[in-house]
Design an enzyme around this catalytic site. Structure first.
Site, PDB file in Angstrom:
ATOM      1  N   HIS A  15     -91.643 -27.011 -44.258  1.00 45.32           N
ATOM      2  CA  HIS A  15     -92.654 -28.049 -44.085  1.00 45.32           C
ATOM      3  C   HIS A  15     -92.348 -29.367 -44.795  1.00 45.32           C
ATOM      4  CE1 HIS A  15     -94.585 -26.916 -47.974  1.00 45.32           C
ATOM      5  NE2 HIS A  15     -95.057 -28.151 -47.936  1.00 45.32           N
ATOM      6  N   ASP A  16     -91.524 -29.327 -45.818  1.00 44.93           N
ATOM      7  CA  ASP A  16     -91.241 -30.588 -46.520  1.00 44.93           C
ATOM      8  C   ASP A  16     -89.840 -31.143 -46.264  1.00 44.93           C
ATOM      9  OD1 ASP A  16     -93.629 -31.283 -47.712  1.00 44.93           O
ATOM     10  OD2 ASP A  16     -93.308 -30.006 -49.471  1.00 44.93           O
ATOM     11  N   GLU A  52     -89.647 -34.637 -44.362  1.00 46.09           N
ATOM     12  CA  GLU A  52     -90.149 -35.740 -45.154  1.00 46.09           C
ATOM     13  C   GLU A  52     -89.232 -36.066 -46.332  1.00 46.09           C
ATOM     14  OE1 GLU A  52     -94.313 -35.257 -45.910  1.00 46.09           O
ATOM     15  OE2 GLU A  52     -94.151 -36.642 -47.594  1.00 46.09           O
ATOM     16  N   ASP A  53     -88.697 -35.040 -46.964  1.00 46.68           N
ATOM     17  CA  ASP A  53     -87.997 -35.261 -48.233  1.00 46.68           C
ATOM     18  C   ASP A  53     -86.481 -35.234 -48.144  1.00 46.68           C
ATOM     19  OD1 ASP A  53     -90.502 -35.362 -49.268  1.00 46.68           O
ATOM     20  OD2 ASP A  53     -90.489 -33.359 -50.142  1.00 46.68           O
ATOM     21  N   ASP A 112    -100.529 -25.400 -48.254  1.00 45.23           N
ATOM     22  CA  ASP A 112     -99.802 -26.430 -48.996  1.00 45.23           C
ATOM     23  C   ASP A 112    -100.712 -27.036 -50.070  1.00 45.23           C
ATOM     24  OD1 ASP A 112     -97.800 -28.314 -49.592  1.00 45.23           O
ATOM     25  OD2 ASP A 112     -98.587 -29.736 -48.110  1.00 45.23           O
TER      26      ASP A 112
HETATM   27 MN    MN Z   1     -95.753 -29.465 -49.523  1.00 44.22          MN
END
Ligand code: MN
Length: 735
Positions: free
Chosen positions: A85-86, A89-90, A151
């Site tokens: 999930h990240d 984005e990261d 989350d």
């Molecule tokens: Mn997260």
């Protein structure tokens, strides 16, 4: 950042192993491989990255995946999406990469999660917009919102390592959005944990005081509960029930909330004692029956409080919750709340809709949640609805508890508490909402602002000619009705502004004038506004004719050329008299090309004229209406005769004025007369009494003038009434 040590790597490995251990629903080899593949990708992508606490970043997605499967009960796809999930984005990994490796479904869930987490922004409107995205994606796949909650739960559990200002912000946001959302989705355990964590950061002293107190009273509580439960246990055993009885401590937040809202001390919170009975249903009998049997056994021993019985077995809550709640008087005269649930009900109560999927075979009804999501989707898809307003309305719905009401056919609708008859109309259909004129609640005629109660049966009365009124905004409470009305009013305003602009242009051409700043200055002054949009809107409302326009322009100096124009316009007037006035507009139930003028509100049977507003629309005025007289002289070419036959629908608004001697029961007598008239529906009644004199204004919907005259006659017979007459309606409140 320090590269991962051997210990770090071992920690990651251990955490992942634990995740695999609890992922019981992902038992096949393929499922295991997929989870492993996602872990490897995420682990590489987050390599050497650390959280604020210093621990390896990857522990966060592992924890989220763990909650998703272990606490919410989601399957493999969700575990994979939670692990990833990240990364978008990261790290450098894109949604396309995930699509290639894991397929479209997982990629779209990750995409949804990436979009909603977004960058941290401080503007409220941006948060609202983000939240809108959350729900938008949710309507595509509910898993996005479940994982998002997991989350947020982990972020709340690890909030200690954040700086204090961030703690407050995140906790506030959680209490505002995520806890209610968890509640709405039936994730009770998560909701409670989120709330308790929020309290810990928002009101740390209260949090500590209450949790200490609860710990302190724990032993006493358990002793009491045992004493209470013992006789019940015996009876249930004797009846052959397989069950579990447990004491249930109240959450810290719920105690705090009660202390805060009811201003009581912790000792005074009487239902601090609560027990839960969870039974394994016997196969030969419906669960519902068994719930009530257990209830009956309990109340054989302890006296129930009749006002505290909650039956969510016959009719589950919107979020799917099912249980039977009762409050009974236990030993020493203490109130004890008892919850009775089957195993299935308990799982739904703790884990919400995720558990529903498991029991899909049992609960075949279209779930309330699906309906709720559908409703939200409609609102979101409406490009006109404003994100911030939406959030307000939405929050309002989340926090209010619910009532259950019925249609005459017995269909059930769930509405937020305090919803009115008009809200209900909008729940059935927005067109029904727009055309509402009144309602029968439990077979009694009421106005649209009537607040509904659980169990009410409601029939909405409509009229196709009716338009929503401005004051409706004051008594709709649901987000749905509000947003529909707001849009409708906005549309009407825009339309009027457009008409106003055209009207002005038309008059200027007629008068042979060029628009210039002088004209606009005078118009602005006349309408007391500086805003062009507003000005057009007012002109659209007003639709002044040439003479009135000239008066506005003429306000200061009377110049010769104005006089010239008035001579000119007189000429046109006389010329237009030749127009064929024998033309006839026939109006009956099948006619729909007309509107009732709001300045005079004529009803069938009145002397009326028709004014051709456009090729396919007429406005019907009462012949005696001042505007009609004006139209007859200034635009007589557009005026036609009207033949108005009797209508079958109660569509026309009439107003009656009453005067008399104020006597006991006179209002009741008046309303009784009205309710006996089958051809009349009351819309509003307004009664004033002063110095022994009674004065009333009643608005009613009728078919025609005969209905109104009948009513006037019958009202005249009421003892004490000395005057009854019809009054023309000039309702300023209508835009
Ligand atoms: Mn997260």
């Amino acid at each position: 950042m320090a590269a991962f040590s051997k210990e770090d790597k071992q920690l990651i490995e251990d955490n992942f192993q634990e995740l695999l251990d609890v992922s019981k629903r992902s038992s096949t080899k393929e499922q295991h491989e997929l989870i492993e593949k996602a872990f490897n990708l995420a682990n590489r992508a987050h390599n050497n990255m650390r959280r604020k606490s210093g621990e390896p970043y990857i522990l966060h997605p592992i924890a989220v995946a763990r909650t998703a499967t272990h606490e919410i009960g989601l399957g493999t796809k969700s575990i994979v999406a939670a692990l990833l999930h990240d990364v978008v984005e990261d790290t450098d990994i894109t949604v396309e990469d995930i699509n290639l490796q894991f397929g479209e479904k997982i990629a779209s869930i990750v995409d949804g999660l990436t979009k909603i987490s977004g960058v941290l922004v401080n503007k409220t409107t941006m948060q609202a917009e983000n939240f809108r995205k959350v729900l938008m994606t949710m309507s595509e796949d509910l898993r996005v919102i479940f994982i998002k909650l997991a989350d947020r739960l982990h972020n709340m559990r690890t909030l200690d390592s954040m700086p204090p200002n961030k703690q407050l912000k995140i906790a506030g946001e959680t209490l505002f959005i995520y806890a209610p959302l968890a509640h709405r989705l039936g994730l009770y355990a998560i909701k409670v944990e989120l709330e308790d964590l929020c309290l810990k950061y928002l009101h740390p002293n209260d949090y500590i005081a209450i949790s200490d107190k609860i710990k302190e009273s724990e032993k006493k509580r358990l002793t009491y509960i045992n004493r209470f439960a013992l006789p019940i246990t015996k009876r249930l055993n004797a009846e052959g029930f397989e069950f579990e009885i447990s004491g249930r401590p109240k959450s810290i937040y719920s105690v705090w909330n009660k202390m805060d809202s009811k201003n009581v001390t912790i000792e005074e919170i009487y239902d601090l004692f609560a027990i839960r009975i969870i039974f394994e249903p016997k196969p030969e009998m419906p669960e519902k029956t068994q719930c009530w049997n257990i209830y009956s056994i309990i109340t054989d021993m302890y006296l129930p409080r009749p006002d505290r019985i909650r039956d969510w077995v016959s009719q589950p809550k919107t979020n799917g919750y099912e249980a039977l709640h009762a409050t009974v008087m236990g030993p020493n005269g203490k109130w004890v709340e008892v919850q009775v649930r089957s195993k299935r009900m308990n799982e739904i109560a703790e884990r919400g809709y995720a558990a529903h999927w498991k029991y899909k075979g049992i609960n075949q009804q279209e779930s309330e949640l699906d309906r709720w999501i559908k409703e939200i989707r409609e609102m979101l898809e409406d490009p006109k609805s404003d994100a911030f307003e939406f959030l307000d309305d939405f929050k309002m719905n989340l926090f209010s508890s619910e009532i259950m009401v019925f249609t005459p056919k017995g269909d059930i609708y769930t509405l937020p508490a305090k919803a009115t008859a008009l809200d209900f109309a909008f729940y059935i259909h927005s067109e029904i909402g727009f055309q509402s004129i009144g309602a029968n609640v439990n077979h009694k005629l009421v106005s649209l602002n009537q607040e509904l109660k659980s169990g009410d049966q409601i029939e909405i009365l409509t009229s196709p000619k009716h338009e929503p009124e401005a004051n409706w905004m004051e008594f709709v409470t649901t987000a749905k009705a509000k947003s529909k009305l707001k849009n409708r009013f906005r549309d009407n305003r825009k339309l009027l502004a457009e008409q106003g602009k055209i009207h002005l242009e038309y008059l200027l051409v007629e008068l042979g004038m060029q628009p210039n700043s002088n004209i606009f200055r005078k118009l602005y002054n006349h309408y007391k506004t500086r805003n062009k949009e507003k000005l057009y809107y007012k002109i659209g409302e007003d639709k002044f004719n040439k003479e009135e326009f000239k008066k506005i322009l003429d306000k200061r100096s009377k110049s010769k050329w104005i006089k010239f124009w008035s001579i000119e316009s007189k000429k046109t007037k006389s010329a237009s008299k030749k127009f064929d006035k024998t033309k006839l507009l026939v109006v009956d139930d099948s006619t729909d090309n007309y509107k009732i003028a709001r300045c005079c509100n004529p009803i069938p049977g009145d002397d009326v004229i028709g004014y051709r507003k456009s090729d396919d629309e007429f406005v019907i005025h009462s012949s005696s209406c001042l505007n009609a007289i004006k139209l007859n002289s200034s635009e007589s070419d557009k005026v036609v005769k009207v033949e108005w036959t009797i209508h079958k629908i109660l569509a026309f608004l009439g107003r009656i004025k009453l005067k008399g001697i104020d006597a006991v029961g006179i209002v009741n007598d008046v309303t009784t007369v009205i309710s006996k008239e089958l051809n009349v529906n009351m819309r509003a009644i307004n009664v004033e009494s002063h110095d022994g004199i009674f004065e009333g204004v009643i608005d009613v919907y009728v078919h025609n003038v005969n209905d109104l005259n009948n009513l006037i006659m019958n009202l005249g017979k009421v003892k004490g009434i000395s005057q009854v007459y019809r009054q023309e309606i000039q309702d300023e409140s209508i835009q």
